[in-house]
Design a protein around this motif. Structure first.
Motif, PDB file in Angstrom:
ATOM      1  N   ARG A  19     -12.558 -12.147   2.326  1.00  0.00           N
ATOM      2  CA  ARG A  19     -11.513 -12.041   1.282  1.00  0.00           C
ATOM      3  C   ARG A  19     -10.432 -11.004   1.597  1.00  0.00           C
ATOM      4  N   SER A  20     -10.438 -10.482   2.811  1.00  0.00           N
ATOM      5  CA  SER A  20      -9.396  -9.510   3.127  1.00  0.00           C
ATOM      6  C   SER A  20      -8.045 -10.196   3.330  1.00  0.00           C
ATOM      7  N   GLY A  21      -8.065 -11.503   3.587  1.00  0.00           N
ATOM      8  CA  GLY A  21      -6.804 -12.237   3.710  1.00  0.00           C
ATOM      9  C   GLY A  21      -6.599 -12.934   5.051  1.00  0.00           C
ATOM     10  N   LYS A  22      -7.657 -13.044   5.842  1.00  0.00           N
ATOM     11  CA  LYS A  22      -7.511 -13.616   7.195  1.00  0.00           C
ATOM     12  C   LYS A  22      -7.051 -15.068   7.196  1.00  0.00           C
ATOM     13  N   SER A  23      -7.728 -15.899   6.374  1.00  0.00           N
ATOM     14  CA  SER A  23      -7.344 -17.318   6.367  1.00  0.00           C
ATOM     15  C   SER A  23      -5.926 -17.473   5.847  1.00  0.00           C
ATOM     16  N   SER A  24      -5.579 -16.665   4.857  1.00  0.00           N
ATOM     17  CA  SER A  24      -4.225 -16.746   4.312  1.00  0.00           C
ATOM     18  C   SER A  24      -3.197 -16.415   5.383  1.00  0.00           C
ATOM     19  N   THR A  38      -2.142 -19.965  -1.017  1.00  0.00           N
ATOM     20  CA  THR A  38      -3.357 -19.359  -0.473  1.00  0.00           C
ATOM     21  C   THR A  38      -4.314 -18.943  -1.588  1.00  0.00           C
ATOM     22  N   LEU A  39      -3.794 -18.860  -2.814  1.00  0.00           N
ATOM     23  CA  LEU A  39      -4.665 -18.533  -3.946  1.00  0.00           C
ATOM     24  C   LEU A  39      -5.775 -19.571  -4.087  1.00  0.00           C
ATOM     25  N   HIS A 126      -3.359  -4.631   4.561  1.00  0.00           N
ATOM     26  CA  HIS A 126      -2.826  -5.903   4.066  1.00  0.00           C
ATOM     27  C   HIS A 126      -2.782  -5.957   2.532  1.00  0.00           C
ATOM     28  N   LYS A 127      -2.013  -6.890   2.024  1.00  0.00           N
ATOM     29  CA  LYS A 127      -1.777  -7.117   0.581  1.00  0.00           C
ATOM     30  C   LYS A 127      -1.031  -5.950  -0.051  1.00  0.00           C
ATOM     31  N   ASP A 129       1.858  -5.841  -1.034  1.00  0.00           N
ATOM     32  CA  ASP A 129       2.848  -6.261  -2.034  1.00  0.00           C
ATOM     33  C   ASP A 129       2.485  -5.742  -3.427  1.00  0.00           C
ATOM     34  N   SER A 167       2.015  -8.025   4.277  1.00  0.00           N
ATOM     35  CA  SER A 167       1.829  -8.890   3.114  1.00  0.00           C
ATOM     36  C   SER A 167       2.283 -10.290   3.499  1.00  0.00           C
ATOM     37  N   ILE A 168       1.608 -11.301   2.952  1.00  0.00           N
ATOM     38  CA  ILE A 168       2.070 -12.668   3.237  1.00  0.00           C
ATOM     39  C   ILE A 168       3.237 -13.045   2.334  1.00  0.00           C
ATOM     40  N   TYR A 169       3.561 -12.184   1.361  1.00  0.00           N
ATOM     41  CA  TYR A 169       4.651 -12.521   0.443  1.00  0.00           C
ATOM     42  C   TYR A 169       6.034 -12.116   0.947  1.00  0.00           C
TER      43      TYR A 169
HETATM   44  P1  GDP Z   1     -10.468 -14.330   4.119  1.00  0.00           P
HETATM   45  O1  GDP Z   1     -11.828 -14.503   3.516  1.00  0.00           O
HETATM   46  O2  GDP Z   1     -10.355 -13.025   4.842  1.00  0.00           O
HETATM   47  O3  GDP Z   1     -10.061 -15.481   4.962  1.00  0.00           O
HETATM   48  O4  GDP Z   1      -9.446 -14.175   2.886  1.00  0.00           O
HETATM   49  P2  GDP Z   1      -8.498 -15.289   2.243  1.00  0.00           P
HETATM   50  O5  GDP Z   1      -7.440 -15.673   3.166  1.00  0.00           O
HETATM   51  O6  GDP Z   1      -9.366 -16.374   1.657  1.00  0.00           O
HETATM   52  O7  GDP Z   1      -7.772 -14.473   1.077  1.00  0.00           O
HETATM   53  C1  GDP Z   1      -8.442 -13.993  -0.074  1.00  0.00           C
HETATM   54  C2  GDP Z   1      -7.442 -13.853  -1.207  1.00  0.00           C
HETATM   55  O8  GDP Z   1      -6.458 -12.885  -0.907  1.00  0.00           O
HETATM   56  C3  GDP Z   1      -6.683 -15.144  -1.523  1.00  0.00           C
HETATM   57  O9  GDP Z   1      -6.727 -15.353  -2.924  1.00  0.00           O
HETATM   58  C4  GDP Z   1      -5.251 -14.860  -1.090  1.00  0.00           C
HETATM   59  O10 GDP Z   1      -4.294 -15.522  -1.907  1.00  0.00           O
HETATM   60  C5  GDP Z   1      -5.160 -13.355  -1.231  1.00  0.00           C
HETATM   61  N1  GDP Z   1      -4.166 -12.760  -0.293  1.00  0.00           N
HETATM   62  C6  GDP Z   1      -4.107 -12.940   1.051  1.00  0.00           C
HETATM   63  N2  GDP Z   1      -3.064 -12.255   1.575  1.00  0.00           N
HETATM   64  C7  GDP Z   1      -2.458 -11.622   0.540  1.00  0.00           C
HETATM   65  C8  GDP Z   1      -1.321 -10.749   0.433  1.00  0.00           C
HETATM   66  O11 GDP Z   1      -0.612 -10.401   1.389  1.00  0.00           O
HETATM   67  N3  GDP Z   1      -1.015 -10.282  -0.826  1.00  0.00           N
HETATM   68  C9  GDP Z   1      -1.737 -10.638  -1.923  1.00  0.00           C
HETATM   69  N4  GDP Z   1      -1.357 -10.136  -3.102  1.00  0.00           N
HETATM   70  N5  GDP Z   1      -2.808 -11.455  -1.863  1.00  0.00           N
HETATM   71  C10 GDP Z   1      -3.168 -11.949  -0.653  1.00  0.00           C
END
Ligand code: GDP
Length: 331
Positions: A19-24, A38-39, A126-127, A129, A167-169
């Motif tokens: 959930r750190s944001g890798k897939s996003s 990505t939500l 990351h994140k 934003d 940030s991906i935003y």
């Molecule tokens: P993974 O398990 O590391 O692959 O994490 P995910 O890609 O599934 O991301 C987990 C959550 O973090 C998702 O709900 C994304 O929308 C959110 N997320 C990812 N990148 C960002 C970002 O740059 N900013 C914000 N606010 N949320 C993010």
């Protein structure tokens, strides 16, 4: 011997807690997903998500830490995982408590460095934003301090970590990726030099060499980069690819939106011109110039052809060097 372009691609590993944001990051940078979508990304239970994309200059793999990965478990083949990779990006969720992530960063870095001392370590905070500007700086300082203290305590102060606020935003994730990739390109000084020669002889203000699929810039001329110009050039790539997908190409080629004929000129209402040309299968150059410089378009086109030829040679030489020696036949 035919050496595929893949052999010479920069290889990047993306790691971090679940959930750190890798897939996003992967979806937004390499698959044009919009950040809001990505939500709805579903968590998968796979540990490795491969993305050996044939369409990008960059090769890229994701590793998740679902529960415990035991680095000393013989089934975890760290030689293969870390051995062939150029950079390890570790993603830390800055909106969450990051103590566990820091502990994981430390074990990962120590292990990876032992296997492959040439690996570059890149930490994406990351994140961001969701953070105020003050909070961003404070978080970066705190993470920097703790990560380096952990390394010093383990006697590993020789390991260098680089930090980026992402940030991906916004475009920060692309900018960070660009810097990571550039460190892995041994010909970067040559590319920069070629870009400098090209722009100074053509009256161009700024030029970026782009990986088209990801919008990562793999080189630029040596004038400073301002984010606005970079974003403008990214937007141009989107426009050209979108229009080309809708109106260009035929259905029998899979990569029809970007090919040897790909080029575009956009005139802006502030007397600025954007100029895009295909360089090779993965790369395009995007330039910003004043309208009056563009009066000599013939010269610019000619200079571009020289530039393109030089770039092709730069990458060909590299392939030759990397291929195994060809047994010479008796003369
Ligand atoms: P993974 O398990 O590391 O692959 O994490 P995910 O890609 O599934 O991301 C987990 C959550 O973090 C998702 O709900 C994304 O929308 C959110 N997320 C990812 N990148 C960002 C970002 O740059 N900013 C914000 N606010 N949320 C993010």
């Amino acid at each position: 011997t035919i050496v595929t372009a893949l052999d010479s691609k920069p290889r990047i590993l993306l790691m971090g807690l679940r959930r750190s944001g890798k897939s996003s990051i992967q979806k937004v940078v390499f698959h044009k997903m919009s950040p809001n979508e990505t939500l709805f990304l579903e968590s998968t239970n796979k540990i490795v998500k491969d993305d050996v994309s044939n369409s990008s200059f960059v090769q890229f793999q994701i590793w998740d830490f679902p529960g415990q990965i035991d680095f000393f478990d013989p089934t975890f083949d760290s030689e293969t995982i870390f051995g062939g990779c150029g950079a390890l990006i570790f993603v830390i969720d800055a909106q969450d408590d990051y103590m566990e992530a820091l502990a994981r960063l430390h074990t990962t870095v120590s292990r990876a460095h032992k296997v492959n001392p040439n690996i570059k370590f890149e930490v994406f905070i990351h994140k961001v934003d969701g953070l105020s500007d003050d909070h961003k700086i404070e978080t970066q300082r705190d993470i920097y301090q703790r990560a380096n203290d952990d390394l010093a305590d383990a006697g590993l102060e020789s390991i260098h970590l680089s930090f980026y606020l992402t940030s991906i935003y916004d475009h920060s994730i692309f900018e960070a990726f660009s810097k990571v990739v550039q460190k892995l390109i041994p010909q970067l000084p040559i590319l920069e030099n070629l870009l400098n020669i090209f722009i100074s002889n053509s009256g161009i203000e700024k030029a970026f060499l782009f990986d088209v699929v990801s919008k990562i810039y793999i080189a630029t001329d040596s004038s400073p980069v301002d984010m606005q110009s970079y974003e403008l050039c990214c937007d141009m790539i989107d426009v050209v690819i979108d229009v080309s997908c809708i109106y260009g190409g035929s259905e029998d080629t899979d990569n029809s939106a970007f090919d040897q004929q790909s080029s575009s000129i956009i005139k802006m209402n502030n007397a600025t011109i954007l100029y895009l040309r295909e360089v090779n299968k993965f790369l395009a150059i995007v330039c910003i110039m004043r309208e009056d410089s563009f009066e000599r378009q013939g010269l610019i086109d000619y200079n571009f052809h020289c530039f393109r030829k030089a770039i092709t040679e730069v990458f060909n030489v590299r392939h030759k060097h990397q291929s195994p020696p060809i047994p010479s036949s008796p003369q």
